[in-house]
Design an enzyme around this catalytic site. Structure first.
Site, mmCIF file in Angstrom:
data_model
loop_
_atom_site.group_PDB
_atom_site.id
_atom_site.type_symbol
_atom_site.label_atom_id
_atom_site.label_comp_id
_atom_site.label_asym_id
_atom_site.label_seq_id
_atom_site.Cartn_x
_atom_site.Cartn_y
_atom_site.Cartn_z
ATOM 1 N N CYS A 142 0.413 -0.944 0.319
ATOM 2 C CA CYS A 142 -0.111 0.298 0.154
ATOM 3 C C CYS A 142 0.866 1.544 -0.014
ATOM 4 C CB CYS A 142 -1.161 -0.234 0.663
ATOM 5 S SG CYS A 142 -2.170 1.509 1.111
ATOM 6 N N LYS A 163 -11.926 8.337 -1.095
ATOM 7 C CA LYS A 163 -10.802 7.170 -0.080
ATOM 8 C C LYS A 163 -11.503 6.035 -1.269
ATOM 9 C CE LYS A 163 -9.884 5.066 3.417
ATOM 10 N NZ LYS A 163 -9.807 4.421 4.882
ATOM 11 N N SER A 192 -7.548 -0.110 0.600
ATOM 12 C CA SER A 192 -8.171 1.299 1.857
ATOM 13 C C SER A 192 -7.122 2.745 1.739
ATOM 14 C CB SER A 192 -8.002 0.346 3.071
ATOM 15 O OG SER A 192 -8.432 1.807 3.998
ATOM 16 N N HIS A 235 -4.360 -4.372 0.112
ATOM 17 C CA HIS A 235 -3.786 -5.330 1.332
ATOM 18 C C HIS A 235 -4.519 -6.218 1.517
ATOM 19 C CE1 HIS A 235 -2.665 -1.634 3.522
ATOM 20 N NE2 HIS A 235 -3.114 -1.477 3.051
ATOM 21 N N GLU A 237 -3.370 -8.988 3.201
ATOM 22 C CA GLU A 237 -3.286 -8.981 4.488
ATOM 23 C C GLU A 237 -4.129 -8.949 5.238
ATOM 24 O OE1 GLU A 237 -2.480 -4.937 5.027
ATOM 25 O OE2 GLU A 237 -1.884 -6.735 3.331
#
Length: 301
Positions: A142, A163, A192, A235, A237
């Site tokens: 990210c 966002k 995000s 992301h 993870e």
């Protein structure tokens, strides 16, 4: 894959409760096989959550992994107890003369700042340069990926209108590349972030190859030709409830935030989020550990 960490790390108990194989130090020292040495530069404010998420993602191959957590010395946040940092974290001065099989650099909540205005940017730049001669293969996640693309290739980020937040579908390119081996043609992953990088800027760099992309979220995965640097703009993870926590946090602060895309059933925040990305996240980290770390790293570091 067993992962080896300090016996007293709180995340160890959480993972053991999930039936994830955590090897204790006593058992580890009796094995002849050399464990992989993985360094995680954790830039996230709530470090325990990131510890659990990454350790879960790294726990799915037969390889033994020795995980070392690192933070910056030039900036110390206040959301993780100092006692936790003192006990479980090191900084670059502690390891600058050592070599590692793999490095993971997490995201950070500083993405709307110019890179040079980030308090620890000089230290981070030093770590990036240090990794070239001290790490076999590195993953940048990210904001960490955007920072890496900027540092190594001069590729700058830009602000998004709002966002980018939710679970997005991605298409796989270059299917013969081992990093995406086992991926479906379309896979899902969380995003995000408030910023992004342009595809055309990556394409202009001859050392980079784009491996996966989303029509809505943009480039997701690219890597250097020698596989020493892997950039993940999302992301993979993240846990099931991570976006939920972020959504409710921003709502409570009165920040402008939309319901995460493709996340809650019927876009209803009162319903349990759908977990649609875990299998590909596990495959990604397993492929990295096997093909780009274990297969390439020297036996004697």
């Amino acid at each position: 894959m067993p992962i080896k960490v300090d016996n007293n790390l709180p995340a160890k108990l959480i993972l053991e409760d999930e039936n994830i194989f955590i090897m204790d130090e006593g058992r580890a020292i009796t094995q002849d096989i050399r464990p992989l040495e993985i360094l995680i530069l954790n830039l996230m404010p709530i470090k325990e959550d990131t510890e659990v998420a990454l350790m879960r993602a790294l726990s799915n191959t037969p390889l033994q992994v020795n995980i070392n957590f690192m933070t910056t010395e030039s900036y110390v946040g206040h959301t993780t107890p100092k006692s936790h940092l003192d006990k479980f974290y090191i900084n670059i001065e502690d390891v600058k003369d050592k070599k590692f099989d793999g490095l993971i650099v997490t995201g950070a909540p500083v993405e709307q700042l110019p890179y040079e205005d980030v308090v620890y940017w000089n230290e981070l730049s030093y770590i990036f340069d240090w990794s070239k001669d001290h790490v076999t293969s590195s993953i940048f996640i990210c904001w960490g990926a955007m920072a890496g693309l900027y540092h190594f290739y001069g590729i700058d980020k830009y602000d998004l209108p709002k966002k980018l937040f939710g679970i997005y579908a991605h298409h796989v390119y270059e299917r013969k590349v081992p990093l995406v081996r086992g991926f479906d043609d379309i896979f899902y992953a969380p995003h995000s972030r408030h910023t992004s990088v342009r595809r055309e800027d990556i394409e202009r760099e001859p050392d980079l190859t784009i491996l996966a992309e989303s029509e809505e979220a943009g480039v997701f995965l690219c890597m250097s030709n020698d596989s020493s640097r892997i950039f993940v703009l999302g992301h993979p993870e993240y846990d099931r409830m991570t976006l939920d926590k972020e959504y409710r946090r921003d709502k409570a602060k009165g920040l402008p935030i939309d319901i995460p895309v493709n996340y809650y059933p019927g876009d209803d925040p009162d319903k349990r989020p759908i977990l649609s990305w875990r299998a590909h996240a596990n495959t990604f980290y397993t492929n990295w550990l096997n093909y780009y770390v274990y297969q390439n790293t020297p036996y004697r570091l």
